[in-house]
Structures are given as structure tokens and as C-alpha cells.
Design a protein around this motif. Structure first.
Motif, PDB file in Angstrom:
ATOM      1  N   ASN A  23      41.142  49.344  33.236  1.00  0.00           N
ATOM      2  CA  ASN A  23      42.213  49.458  34.233  1.00  0.00           C
ATOM      3  C   ASN A  23      43.569  49.221  33.572  1.00  0.00           C
ATOM      4  O   ASN A  23      44.244  48.220  33.812  1.00  0.00           O
ATOM      5  CB  ASN A  23      41.960  48.457  35.366  1.00  0.00           C
ATOM      6  N   SER A  64      46.588  48.445  35.640  1.00  0.00           N
ATOM      7  CA  SER A  64      46.501  47.228  36.474  1.00  0.00           C
ATOM      8  C   SER A  64      46.551  47.554  37.959  1.00  0.00           C
ATOM      9  O   SER A  64      47.253  46.901  38.749  1.00  0.00           O
ATOM     10  CB  SER A  64      47.629  46.241  36.108  1.00  0.00           C
ATOM     11  N   GLN A  85      33.370  44.846  36.686  1.00  0.00           N
ATOM     12  CA  GLN A  85      33.780  44.352  35.370  1.00  0.00           C
ATOM     13  C   GLN A  85      34.129  45.509  34.436  1.00  0.00           C
ATOM     14  O   GLN A  85      35.138  45.458  33.713  1.00  0.00           O
ATOM     15  CB  GLN A  85      32.637  43.528  34.763  1.00  0.00           C
ATOM     16  N   TRP A 120      37.446  47.093  35.396  1.00  0.00           N
ATOM     17  CA  TRP A 120      38.597  46.247  35.097  1.00  0.00           C
ATOM     18  C   TRP A 120      38.964  46.320  33.607  1.00  0.00           C
ATOM     19  O   TRP A 120      40.131  46.265  33.231  1.00  0.00           O
ATOM     20  CB  TRP A 120      38.330  44.810  35.519  1.00  0.00           C
TER      21      TRP A 120
END
Length: 813
Positions: A272, A275, A266, A269
């Protein structure tokens, strides 16, 4: 057994050479010897194990089962099946290869028993189930070789007990069977040779050592600020970890627990920004989700995979550039195993980073790097085979065919972990399998064996065979609840106790997704995806213990200031201030500190014996403090230290650490706590006394607990020497409390204790008192900023004003 031209040409076409250890494995097979291969990751270890089988099958095609491959992980068996396909296809060898595990379809399982492949890849549990069928004698009659991969991963535990018993049965069915063990991380090869050999005779097993590979390239990833005082996740470094992911083609991020894996996924992400494709993999995810992640890694479609020990072993993904260990590794062997997932080529270094969660973990990470550089591996402790596992095995064999007591005992004693079983012990065990034992024999449900009329024993009813196969297994997980979407799609499972804390509308993170609970139906959590903040599931699985050798190295760090030059400035200053404010113990000493803090009296000790031993010691010392009228209020343990706090001060800690505590308070504590009941619950399930599943229905965790607790109370009252109570005590002492290390700790305390009575908290105590603050807040997702403020306040109290050459900013420290 020379290498045929077909194989030599295949090696040459790939630009490979036959390595020395691969040739020696061929020679051992040619002699008919059992063999243990210890070789670095990337050395072609798995191919070396299979090469004799491939050569033999190429020369003598067969339609029978030739080689059985046993691995600790289903994912590893699937990976090996994929990798074996290359040489078989490229040399057009007439060899069939299949996997068999709990994930295999029932129709394929049935076909495999009647028409097995040449090479069958399986796990200890699936092998045990195969041996419970009457057709197992025909299936294994022509078996030539058993290859046990990553032998270190289960040989010393109950899964190893089950596997060794299965080997004894296979050797009886196929007397010329060869046993082959493979590992990259073994400290004592002779101990594993004894485990592998029929009858425990190490001389019957050839030791083959692989060519040394390139030294791994390991670094410790330091934060942009200071190394944290507390925490174990390394989440502070997510931006740095994300930058590493962006630099490499593929990265595996290892976490020590499933909950931490969900948390780190989590956190990654959230940052990120590019992506990049990132996935998560752990044992509680649904099979299809795990397989999708494995396939994506094998095909190079992922930039990063966050994983737990579910991917520790042997998976051959050559494009992994970097391995990152979040938190301390807990052992040099485990670190090497995980590092081996990177590169997977013998002649090129594997690249790895360790992200320590706190200052003690920094010392542990540095100790692990030094151990790897010195070629030091973690020693494994072999113990006698478990009685509950033996009971399960006897029932499995009874399902296959009637047996005679003396013949079966002789067979069992050829399994190295069970050399200690004599006729009297086996008679007791057989009595338990037959009817449950003295206190339970009047109940029909426990009658599983009956005389066969020819001096032997058989199962008392055919339905018992199906029941055994439905319930057999060694891994006793905490009761689980399925996580599903409304359309029925299953994401995986969380533990029942965690599910019981949820109500509709609550959110939690799982499988890398934020989920909202829509409904709770029996043991199903019905969920939907959400963008709301989510808590991280907690799991009750066993904690990885800090290994003895790493603990020794950390103790030496404290005692050797000349080694601190390699440490970051804030870690050095922390240790320097500890020497100034209190004392740093010598490597063989046990430091105990006592001081007042916020109206309570604290006792801190620093044994470095691991969380399990410290947790047990905290409970035992609390009992002694109660009896001494010290009015203890609580305790908290880490891998490195133990803290207790009370209303009255401890002035003579020596009395609390008396070794007699293991004979007095220990027994009373175990019998009066949940510990023994929990251990009994597990051995009752493994031993077949309690069934977890019936056709089409699985018992809930509460139902299993109620049944086992009821039987436990009956046995304690009417048959206190019952076989399963004995097995439960063995588990409670050896596994749940780490009593061997606890005994070593108390022995050391008797002669080497250094007690410092202080007027305030010491620098070394700060990380432990932060843990107390975290527990007092009682929040699963305590804010990092709040934890940091608490640590800073404690550090200012511990460090205080410093003048002279040590003067430095407490905030920087």
C-alpha cells in the motif's frame, strides 16, 4: 393498502418510483397475507418489507411493538436501523426504531421489554431470549408483522429451527401476525414458502418476485504470470488487487475464512505505497473494532475493507464500486450475494472480480460466472428440525410460564421444521428437559422442570431462568481466548487451541496488526504491537463446501474441450496434457488414477464433491486399505480431489469405493473417532445439558470438553438411545461428514469408475500433490517460493517431454 400521498411525495423527492414488487408487498399486507419477496440486491427489498409497516404506523400511531425485524447478522440490523432513519426523519413519522442483540446494553434491554419501540430489529437468538421472559406475552400481544431478512442465510440450519419455533410462539400470542421473508438468492421459492408458513402450508404465503436488475459485471483476475498450481488465497495477486483499490472509490475484498482475511490484509498493507485507508472486518474482532469499520464504510472514509462472511448480507453501502472475491466463491448464490455489496442500485451493474487461488479454482470461478449468467442459484436442502434446538426452546418457554404438554406439542407442530414431532418423541424430549433422561435423572443438577400442580410443567427453581438466559444460543464456537493490550483494551478473540501454541515472545497477526505475546493469563493473551514478522491465526470453523451445481459445471468443463477456448493458455495446456497422459472423465464418470511416486504408491480420485465429503471418504478408504494389507500412510483432500498414499499399490480400487462402506466402516469410524464426541459436545451445549457460563465466570474449553466427554461416556454405556446421542449422530452424519454427498459419490462410483494405472504422476494430480508437500513441511507460513519450486518439479514430472502440436514450455504451463 394504497401508498399515501406523504409517501408518494417522499419517493418523488428522491427521484424514485414505487416499484412493482413494492406495490405488491403493500397489496399483500392489505389482504393480511404472509409474503415471500425474492428480489435482486438494490431493488429496494428491505424498504418493500418495511413499507406496509411504515404506512400503517403513519396512519395509526402506536406506543406498542408493531413490527419485529429478524436478521442473521447484528451488523445488518444496525445497518437497517440507520437506513430506516432516513424516511422516518424526512417524513417526520411518529415511529421509533431500535436494535436488540448481544451487543445491546442491559439497561436498554430491560427498557425494551417494558416499553418497546414500534419497530424492533433483532436476531433469532435475541428473540428466543425475549420469549423466555414472563412479560413476553404482553410485549408481543399487539405484534402485527415479522420481517425476516436474508431468509436463505439461516432457514435451513439450526438458527432457522430456533427462529421457526419462535414464530410459532409469536403466532400463538398474536394470532393475526403476518410473516414476511426477504431474499435475493433463492433457487426454490416454494420450499421457503413452506418454511415461512404457519403449519408449513405454502399456499398461505404470497410469492412476490422483484423486477430484474442490471446484469453484474464479473471478471476473473488472472495473474501476470501463470495461474498457480496450488494455494487458495490469491495472495499472488496483491499488487493487482491494490491497483484495483486505487482505481475505485471503495472496494470490499471478501475472503472465505478469518485467517485468510488477516493474511490478505497484511499482504495488501505491505504494497500500500499510497497509504490508502484500508480496514479489516470479521466475526472474531472486538465489537467496537467492527463498528468502527462499519461506520467508516458508511461515511465513505475507507478505500477498501477486507471482510469475511460477517459482511456477506444486505449492508447498504451505495458507494462501493467494486467487490473482489479472494479465492473461489464456492457457490453462485454466495457470489451474487457478495457482488450485491457493490453499487446497490438495481439499474446499474455491480462490478466484481474473482481471484482464483489455483487451476482448479479457476475452473470453479469460470463455472460460477456461467451459473450467474444463466440465472442459476444454489439449491438449499431442508432437513428435519434438530432435537437439541427444540430442547432449548422448550426450556425457554418454561422460563416464561408453566405449560401443558399437549398444548405445547400442538404449538410446536405448527413450526414447519417440526411437523414430524409426534407425542412419543415429544415425551422423550420432555423427559430430557425435565431431568436429563434415565441415566442422569438421579443427579439434582439435571432436574429443570417440576409439576405445576395443575397438570402442567414449570421450571423447578427460579435461578434456572437466569442460567438459561446466560447460556442459550445456537452458535457453538470453538473455545476462545481474548486478545488484549496491557492497558486492558480488547482487540477480539482467537481460538483457544491456537492460543495454546503460543508462548511469550511469539508473534501473530490479528486485527490487521502484528502482535507480540507478552503474557498468557487464564484465557487472556496479553500482547503489544510489534514490527516483527507474524504468523496468521488459524481457525477451526467449518469450511465452505463447493456447491453441487458448481461441481457439476466443473465436471462438464473437463469433458468438453470445446469450452476450453475461454480458458487461459496455461489452464488449457494443463487439461490437454491430462488428456494425453491419462484421461479426462466424462461428466458422469469418476476418474481414479494410481501411480508410483518417490517410493510410495498413490491413489488419486476426482469426485468434485467438496472438502467435507472427500475428507470423510479419505478416512473410510484408509480403514479399508488397512484391512486389505495395503499399509496406507496418509491422505489429503481438496474440494476437487482426494489423494491417498501407501506402501503397497492399489490394483482394484473398485473394492475400496463399495457403497457398503457407509454401513460398515462409517459407523465404526464415527464411533471410534473424535467426530461423535465433538458433535455431542455441541448438542449438549445447545440442549442445555452443559452450561458454558456462570454469573461472572465462563468455563474454559477444556472444562466444557471434560464435562461433555464424561457424560458422553456415561450415556453410551447406560443409555445408548438417549435423545442427545441421537441428535449428535444426526449432526455427525449430516453436517460434519456431508454424508448425503458422500452417498451420491459412492453411488456414482459403482457404475462409472474409470481407473487409469499410470507410471508417473498425472497433470491433474499436480495441485493435489502440492498439498501433500505443503502438509509434509508442516509450516503455517511456508514460503511461496518453496511451494512454487515444488509445484514446478511435480509439473515437469507430470508433463515430461512433449513433441508435435502440443509442444510447449513446461515452465510456462
Amino acid at each position: 393498502m394504497p401508498l399515501p400521498a406523504l409517501f408518494a411525495d417522499w419517493f418523488a423527492a428522491r427521484g424514485w418510483r414505487l416499484r412493482r414488487h413494492q406495490a405488491e408487498m403493500l397489496e399483500a399486507a392489505g389482504r393480511g397475507d404472509h409474503a415471500l419477496l425474492v428480489a435482486a440486491t438494490g431493488a429496494g427489498k428491505t424498504l418493500a418489507g418495511f413499507l406496509p409497516s411504515l404506512v400503517d404506523l403513519a396512519a395509526h400511531p402506536s406506543d406498542r411493538l408493531h413490527t419485529l425485524y429478524v436478521s442473521p447478522l447484528k451488523a445488518l440490523a444496525a445497518d437497517v436501523e440507520r437506513n430506516l432513519g432516513a424516511p422516518i426523519a424526512e417524513m417526520t413519522l411518529p415511529i421509533s426504531v431500535e436494535s436488540r442483540s448481544g451487543d445491546t446494553s442491559s439497561d436498554r434491554k430491560a427498557r425494551q421489554r417494558s416499553r418497546p419501540p414500534n419497530i424492533l430489529l433483532t436476531t433469532p437468538e435475541s428473540l428466543s431470549l425475549l420469549l423466555s421472559y414472563p412479560d413476553s406475552f404482553a410485549m408481543f400481544a399487539g405484534l402485527k408483522t415479522v420481517v425476516i431478512d436474508e431468509i436463505h442465510a439461516f432457514a435451513t440450519g439450526k438458527r432457522g429451527d430456533l427462529l421457526n419455533l419462535a414464530l410459532a410462539r409469536l403466532q400463538r400470542i398474536a394470532p393475526d401476525l403476518r410473516r414476511v421473508g426477504l431474499s435475493a438468492t433463492i433457487a426454490d421459492p416454494d420450499a421457503y414458502r413452506r418454511w415461512l408458513a404457519p403449519g408449513g402450508d405454502a399456499d398461505r404465503v404470497a410469492l412476490v418476485e422483484g423486477e430484474p436488475g442490471a446484469e453484474p459485471d464479473i471478471a476473473i483476475l488472472l495473474p501476470e504470470g501463470s495461474v498457480p498450481w496450488a494455494g487458495h488465497s490469491g495472495r499472488y495477486a496483491v499488487h493487482q488487487v491494490m491497483a484495483e483499490i486505487a482505481k475505485n472509490r471503495t472496494t470490499i475484498i471478501f475472503c472465505n475464512t478469518r485467517g485468510l482475511a488477516e493474511l490478505i490484509f497484511q499482504e495488501l498493507w505491505k504494497v500500500n505505497d499510497l497509504s490508502l485507508p484500508i480496514a479489516i472486518h470479521h466475526g472474531s474482532l472486538d465489537r467496537e473494532a467492527r463498528q468502527r469499520a462499519e461506520a467508516a464504510m458508511a461515511e465513505g472514509r475507507l478505500r477498501a475493507l477486507v471482510a469475511t462472511s460477517s459482511l456477506d448480507l444486505g449492508l447498504d453501502w451505495g458507494d462501493v464500486d467494486c467487490v473482489i472475491q479472494m479465492g473461489a466463491p464456492k457457490g453462485s448464490s454466495r457470489l451474487l450475494q457478495r457482488i450485491g455489496r457493490a453499487n446497490h442500485r438495481l439499474d446499474e451493474p455491480s462490478k466484481a472480480l474473482i481471484v482464483p487461488g489455483n487451476r482448479f479454482e479457476y475452473l470453479e470461478a469460470r463455472a460460477a460466472l456461467d451459473a450467474v449468467e444463466a440465472g442459476e442459484r444454489d439449491a438449499d436442502r431442508f432437513r428435519p428440525g434438530a432435537l437439541d434446538v427444540l430442547a432449548q426452546h422448550v426450556m425457554a418457554l418454561a422460563c416464561a410460564a408453566p405449560f401443558r404438554e399437549a398444548e405445547l406439542l400442538a404449538e410446536i407442530r405448527t413450526a414447519a421444521p417440526y411437523r414430524w414431532i409426534d407425542a412419543a418423541i415429544f415425551a422423550r424430549l420432555l423427559g430430557f428437559v425435565r431431568d436429563g433422561g434415565y441415566a442422569l435423572k438421579s443427579y439434582d443438577r439435571f432436574r429443570r422442570l417440576a409439576p405445576d400442580g395443575q397438570g402442567g410443567w414449570r421450571i423447578s427453581h427460579p435461578r434456572l431462568a437466569a442460567q438459561h438466559r446466560l447460556n442459550a444460543g445456537i452458535i457453538v464456537e470453538a473455545p476462545m481466548a481474548d486478545v488484549r493490550f496491557r492497558n486492558g483494551r480488547r482487540l477480539g478473540k482467537v481460538e483457544e487451541y491456537f492460543a495454546s501454541t503460543l508462548t511469550p515472545g511469539d508473534t501473530f497477526a490479528f486485527a490487521g496488526i502484528s502482535l507480540e505475546v507478552e503474557a498468557i493469563r487464564d484465557t487472556d493473551l496479553i500482547v503489544r504491537a510489534t514490527t516483527r514478522p507474524a504468523r496468521i491465526p488459524s481457525y477451526m470453523g467449518a469450511r465452505m463446501a463447493l456447491t453441487t451445481r458448481l461441481a457439476d459445471r466443473v465436471r462438464h468443463f473437463l469433458a468438453e474441450p470445446e469450452s476450453w477456448a475461454r480458458f487461459p493458455e496455461d489452464v488449457r495446456f494443463w487439461l490437454e496434457m491430462q488428456a494425453l497422459r491419462s484421461v479426462l472423465p466424462r461428466a458422469e464418470e469418476l476418474l481414479v488414477e494410481t501411480f508410483p511416486h518417490e517410493g510410495h504408491h498413490y491413489l488419486l480420485c476426482y469426485p468434485f464433491e467438496g472438502w467435507n465429503a472427500h475428507q470423510s471418504l479419505g478416512m473410510l478408504i484408509s480403514k479399508r486399505m488397512e484391512r486389505a494389507g495395503l499399509q496406507p500412510l496418509g491422505f489429503v483432500a481438496s474440494d476437487y480431489a482426494l489423494a491417498l498414499w501407501s506402501l503397497r499399490p492399489v490394483t482394484k480400487p473398485e473394492a475400496l469405493f463399495d457403497a457398503a462402506i457407509l454401513e460398515e466402516e462409517f459407523v465404526e469410524w464415527v464411533e471410534g473417532s473424535h467426530l461423535l464426541k465433538r458433535a455431542f459436545r455441541e448438542v449438549a451445549v445447545i440442549g442445555g445439558l452443559i452450561e458454558r457460563q456462570h454469573p461472572g465466570k465462563r468455563k474454559s474449553g477444556k472444562q466444557v470438553t471434560f464435562s461433555t466427554d464424561l457424560i458422553f461416556d456415561v450415556l453410551r454405556k447406560y443409555e445408548p438411545d438417549h435423545l442427545l446421542l441421537e441428535a449428535a449422530w444426526a449432526d455427525a452424519r449430516e453436517r460434519l461428514t456431508d454424508v448425503a454427498r458422500l452417498g451420491d459419490l459412492l453411488d456414482r462410483a459403482a457404475g462409472t469408475m474409470v481407473h487409469r494405472s499410470l507410471d508417473r504422476i498425472s497433470p491433474l494430480a499436480v495441485p493435489v500433490l502440492v498439498l501433500i508437500g505443503r502438509e509434509n513441511v508442516a509450516a503455517a507460513d511456508i514460503d511461496d517460493a518453496l511451494l512454487g519450486e515444488l509445484a514446478d518439479d511435480l509439473a515437469r514430472t507430470a508433463m515430461g517431454e512433449v513433441r508435435g502440436p502440443l509442444a510447449r514450455s513446461p515452465a510456462k504451463a
